[in-house]
Scaffold this motif. Structure first.
Motif, PDB file in Angstrom:
ATOM      1  N   GLY A 162       0.776  -1.281  -0.042  1.00  0.00           N
ATOM      2  CA  GLY A 162      -0.162   0.128  -0.091  1.00  0.00           C
ATOM      3  C   GLY A 162       1.143   1.311  -0.019  1.00  0.00           C
ATOM      4  O   GLY A 162       2.102   1.067   0.364  1.00  0.00           O
ATOM      5  N   PRO A 163       0.444   2.355  -0.109  1.00  0.00           N
ATOM      6  CA  PRO A 163       1.186   3.710  -0.433  1.00  0.00           C
ATOM      7  C   PRO A 163       1.603   4.168   1.005  1.00  0.00           C
ATOM      8  O   PRO A 163       2.560   5.115   0.875  1.00  0.00           O
ATOM      9  CB  PRO A 163       0.005   4.674  -0.990  1.00  0.00           C
ATOM     10  N   ALA A 164       1.208   3.430   2.019  1.00  0.00           N
ATOM     11  CA  ALA A 164       1.694   4.344   3.322  1.00  0.00           C
ATOM     12  C   ALA A 164       2.714   3.746   3.846  1.00  0.00           C
ATOM     13  O   ALA A 164       3.475   4.334   4.608  1.00  0.00           O
ATOM     14  CB  ALA A 164       0.437   3.963   4.269  1.00  0.00           C
ATOM     15  N   ALA A 222      -0.974   0.479  -8.686  1.00  0.00           N
ATOM     16  CA  ALA A 222      -0.429   0.447  -9.931  1.00  0.00           C
ATOM     17  C   ALA A 222      -0.159   2.088 -10.566  1.00  0.00           C
ATOM     18  O   ALA A 222       0.921   2.225 -11.103  1.00  0.00           O
ATOM     19  CB  ALA A 222      -1.232  -0.045 -11.007  1.00  0.00           C
ATOM     20  N   GLN A 223      -0.729   3.031  -9.976  1.00  0.00           N
ATOM     21  CA  GLN A 223      -0.666   4.289 -10.304  1.00  0.00           C
ATOM     22  C   GLN A 223      -0.461   5.221  -9.044  1.00  0.00           C
ATOM     23  O   GLN A 223      -1.132   5.142  -8.267  1.00  0.00           O
ATOM     24  CB  GLN A 223      -1.966   4.791 -11.118  1.00  0.00           C
ATOM     25  N   SER A 224       0.732   5.983  -9.130  1.00  0.00           N
ATOM     26  CA  SER A 224       0.988   6.518  -7.960  1.00  0.00           C
ATOM     27  C   SER A 224       0.064   7.903  -7.779  1.00  0.00           C
ATOM     28  O   SER A 224      -0.137   8.451  -9.015  1.00  0.00           O
ATOM     29  CB  SER A 224       2.611   7.208  -7.762  1.00  0.00           C
ATOM     30  N   GLY A 225      -0.124   8.084  -6.575  1.00  0.00           N
ATOM     31  CA  GLY A 225      -1.040   9.404  -6.600  1.00  0.00           C
ATOM     32  C   GLY A 225      -2.577   9.409  -7.046  1.00  0.00           C
ATOM     33  O   GLY A 225      -3.199  10.137  -7.183  1.00  0.00           O
ATOM     34  N   GLY A 226      -3.083   8.208  -7.090  1.00  0.00           N
ATOM     35  CA  GLY A 226      -4.415   7.913  -7.277  1.00  0.00           C
ATOM     36  C   GLY A 226      -5.066   6.446  -7.452  1.00  0.00           C
ATOM     37  O   GLY A 226      -4.145   5.726  -7.924  1.00  0.00           O
TER      38      GLY A 226
END
Lengths: 346, 258
Positions: free
Chosen positions: A35-37, A314-318
């Motif tokens: 996950g992004p965190a 897959a896509q950073s920032g969204g």
């Protein structure tokens, strides 16, 4: 053939549920640790396990990280699993009961009805908590209307009559939905975002809404897996074998619709899962619903967990819309299975 | 000794009468062959007797009316071999024959070991044991018809209804399937009712023949009583010679020279 030789074959086929549970476990751990965190992966797993009954572990995560795991990642993973299993199980059941490989959980108007319900709530700016119940109600009303319309055909109504009624009802509901949407162009973005489907959630509320419907739906479908095998020879032959095809169809459709309507109500219209997962399962374990239904349920959960993981990362920032991912991941995977297909049972 | 009795069986399709009141009595171990031209109502008779379609009149088995019975109770008494059975893609012979056990499995339950054993023994009896895990669709016509027969036998019913059981089989396989049915009816004391297009086979295998025309019985009796050249000419529009063979009349089509 000696009778003793039979269980061996059956044992071989029992491996598949175990294998699909293995895949599900990998998918679950994957969606937990990624996950992004940037939470410590091991800590994330320990944190999740800590919440199990009778388990007490120290994950070493900060309060904030622990909250990310338990209030965001775990509920989302569970929701993906519930929605995926329910859509795939319903799809397998619809395909079985209508003997139609193109059937999916939206066949009898679930999608159109839910779409109308949700659009109604969005364009009239009803409280956001009302979207899910209205989507659910719309889905159920559409399927009941399809059944009612088919009944007008008299006592000789068959699965085909019901499918046609579903097509008519879906067209009508979609027309109403499009009209509403077009009259309120300011909310079109919101409506579209709902229609594309999403698993965005904070906390456990969606899981709590969906869980009882999903469990009832799965149990009824699992119980009817033997009946679906009998239905596969067509309604007339099924009835000479001692089945009441009309009754089985009603019960199975009701259970599959209940599950699909609840799943759609909390997640929007996630396409592809209900049609592709049962087909993948069929290619792997063969056409018998005894194996097909359980494997579809487990496989659907794993599939949507993986798809959601891709959508999130897959896509950073969204996030990517999950419906896009299910098709993007699912189609090549299906092609791979199809290409490496071997004759099941040969 | 139970037997099948039908009185004044009528059936309609979209309001058009197809059967105009058929009576029949068949004892256990007896084989009644129903013949008739296309559209005579033979398949409809099979469907009406099996309860697969709504029909009028009375059908009794061993003195017990089938009208008040549930579907599964009828299926435990009457097994059907359809003219063109639906074979789901990929289903194995074992799983297909297992469908015959449906009447005996409680609604909420799965098959028991007894059901598996029964299927295994029917497969053995019909020389299909080696095919148990093969998809039915991969079998040849004759093997496939034996699988359908095995499914009907697994129903453990005392009445076996066969609708054109030799359709799509070559001559040798037609003979083999009919001989098999003949053995089984003696072995198990089955009431056998079949429709057949081939009149010579009808004469060789049927104890009695019933000629159905436009939903009515126009002749019934032993093969030599029913199969006469003028009867065949009148109702089938066919020119034939009837020759007395070893096992009954042989119906030979002859060309009409103009």
């Amino acid at each position: 053939m000696s009778v003793a030789a039979l269980p061996l074959t059956h044992r071989r086929l029992r491996l598949w549920p175990a294998l699909s549970i293995g895949v599900l476990a990998v998918a679950a751990v994957g969606s937990l640790v990624l996950g992004p965190a940037g939470v410590n992966p091991w800590g994330a797993v320990v944190e999740a396990l800590d919440h199990l009954p009778l388990v007490s572990l120290d994950s070493g995560l900060s309060t904030q990280e622990a909250a990310i795991v338990w209030q965001i990642r775990v509920p989302r993973m569970v929701l993906a699993g519930l929605v995926g299993a329910t859509l795939a199980g319903s799809g397998a059941a619809y395909q079985g009961v209508f003997r139609n490989p193109l059937a999916d959980p939206y066949l009898l108007g679930v999608a159109a009805g839910a779409g109308l319900g949700a659009t109604f709530a969005i364009v009239f700016e009803l409280p956001s908590g009302v979207i899910a119940p209205l989507a659910f109600a719309g889905a159920v009303v559409a399927v009941v209307a399809a059944y009612g319309l088919a009944r007008l055909g008299g006592p000789r109504r068959t699965g085909a009559t019901l499918i046609l009624s579903g097509v008519a009802v879906a067209a009508f509901f979609t027309a109403l939905q499009t009209y509403l949407q077009q009259q309120h162009a300011d909310t079109i973005r919101q409506v579209f975002s709902w229609i594309l489907g999403r698993l965005g959630t904070t906390g456990w509320s969606e899981v709590r809404i969906l869980l009882p419907y999903a469990v009832v739906s799965w149990l009824v479908l699992i119980v009817h897996r033997r009946h679906l095998d009998v239905m596969a020879v067509g309604e007339e032959e099924a009835s000479t074998l001692g089945l009441e095809p009309g009754r089985v169809r009603l019960v199975v459709v009701a259970a599959a619709t209940l599950g699909a309507a609840a799943a759609v109500a909390v997640s929007g219209l996630i396409a592809f899962v209900g049609i592709i997962v049962p087909h993948i399962a069929r290619l792997v374990v063969g056409p018998s619903h005894r194996r097909l239904l359980p494997v579809s349920l487990i496989g659907g959960a794993a599939f949507l967990m993986v798809a959601d993981l891709v959508a999130r990362t897959a896509q950073s920032g969204g996030e990517l819309p999950i419906g896009v991912v299910t098709a993007f991941v699912g189609a090549p995977f299906f092609a791979f299975i199809l290409a490496s297909r071997r004759e099941v049972g040969a | 000794m139970s037997s099948l009795t039908a009185r004044a069986v009528t059936a309609r399709y979209n309001g058009t009468p197809i059967l105009g009141g058929v009576d029949l009595d068949v004892r256990r171990g007896e084989w009644l062959v129903v013949i008739g031209p296309n559209g005579a109502g033979k398949t409809t008779l099979v469907r009406a007797l099996s309860g697969a379609m709504a029909s009028g009149g009375q059908v009794e088995l061993g003195g017990r009316s089938l009208a008040g019975l549930k579907r599964r109770e009828i299926a435990a008494e009457v097994a059907v071999v359809p003219q063109i059975p639906v074979v789901p893609d990929g289903v194995t012979v074992f799983d297909y024959v297992l469908l015959g056990r449906t009447p005996y499995i409680p609604y909420w339950r799965m098959e028991s070991t007894d059901d598996y054993q029964r299927v295994a023994s029917e497969l053995e009896r019909l020389d299909l044991a080696g095919f148990a895990q093969r998809p039915v669709t991969s079998l040849s016509g004759g093997e496939r018809q034996r699988a359908v027969l095995a499914r009907a036998l697994a129903q453990d019913a005392s009445v076996l209804l066969l609708d054109e059981p030799t359709t799509a089989l070559d001559l040798g396989h037609q003979q083999q399937v009919l001989e098999l049915v003949d053995e089984l009816r003696h072995e198990r004391g089955l009431v056998v009712i079949s429709t057949l297009h081939d009149l010579t086979f009808a004469a060789q295998f049927g104890d009695r023949i019933m000629l159905l025309v436009e939903g009515l019985v126009v002749a019934e009796g032993s093969p030599s009583e029913v199969l006469k050249a003028d009867t065949v000419a009148t109702y089938f529009g066919a020119t034939v010679d009837i020759v007395q063979g070893r096992d009954g009349p042989v119906v030979l089509p002859v060309r009409v020279r103009r």
